[in-house]
Design an enzyme around this catalytic site. Structure first.
Site, mmCIF file in Angstrom:
data_model
loop_
_atom_site.group_PDB
_atom_site.id
_atom_site.type_symbol
_atom_site.label_atom_id
_atom_site.label_comp_id
_atom_site.label_asym_id
_atom_site.label_seq_id
_atom_site.Cartn_x
_atom_site.Cartn_y
_atom_site.Cartn_z
ATOM 1 C CE LYS A 1 44.807 40.273 30.899
ATOM 2 N NZ LYS A 1 45.561 39.601 31.987
ATOM 3 C CG HIS B 1 31.281 46.095 44.562
ATOM 4 N ND1 HIS B 1 31.051 44.957 43.989
ATOM 5 C CD2 HIS B 1 32.540 45.741 45.077
ATOM 6 C CE1 HIS B 1 31.780 44.100 43.686
ATOM 7 N NE2 HIS B 1 32.832 44.913 44.427
ATOM 8 C CB SER C 1 32.366 39.514 42.354
ATOM 9 O OG SER C 1 32.200 41.150 42.523
ATOM 10 N NE ARG D 1 35.720 41.158 50.086
ATOM 11 C CZ ARG D 1 35.657 40.691 49.063
ATOM 12 N NH1 ARG D 1 34.697 40.203 48.510
ATOM 13 N NH2 ARG D 1 36.968 40.828 48.276
#
Ligand code: ADP
Length: 151
Positions: A42, A18, A130, A92
């Protein structure tokens, strides 16, 4: 007129991949808003959102053209709020492409002035995601190589 871009994502956590996208996009746009998507209803994050915001802000403290925000609304609406005409996203692989293709079409339907700018990942960061960082961290592994800051 200043070219303002939004870099939206979950950033759970924000990785060196990032960071690379942020720094490269600054060669193209004048200002960048890093926007952490978070729905408090949530709360399924692994890393606490306020803490992540602070870490990202510290990482780019030397860049007055970068700001970090938390948001809970449509990205297209957020873009209007910050007068952003560009959404920056990283690509990616083909899986990213399939997903990003659809989001980009919808975002432009919702806000006709909004273009998505895709930057292809730098090869040294292509394998960083991540979700993998979360998995390594969950089982006590060292993730410091993947992050631009100390946890
Ligand atoms: P989201 O949940 O919105 O996909 P992420 O935080 O996973 O949010 O990713 C935000 C953006 O950064 C996405 O465009 C994603 O493809 C991109 N990205 C994630 N990891 C990398 C990486 N290692 N290199 C380049 N871009 C990346």
């Amino acid at each position: 007129m200043k070219k303002i871009a939004l870099f939206p994502g979950s950033f759970d956590p924000f990785t060196k991949g990032h960071e690379d996208i942020v720094l490269r996009s600054l060669k193209i746009v004048d200002e960048l808003v890093i926007a952490i998507g978070y729905n408090s209803q949530k709360n399924v994050r692994y890393f606490q959102v306020e803490n992540m915001k602070e870490k990202i802000a510290k990482t780019f403290a030397a860049y007055p053209s970068i700001r970090v925000v938390i948001y809970n609304e449509l990205t297209a609406t957020l873009a209007k709020k910050y007068k952003a005409s560009v959404i920056v996203r990283g690509l990616r692989n083909t899986t990213d492409f399939e997903y990003e293709n659809s989001i980009s079409q919808v975002n432009r339907d919702l806000n006709a002035d909004l273009e998505t700018l895709f930057l292809i990942t730098s090869p040294q960061y292509a394998a960083i995601s991540s979700s993998i960082v979360r998995e390594v961290h969950r089982y006590g592994g060292d993730v410091s190589n993947y992050l631009p800051f100390e946890l």
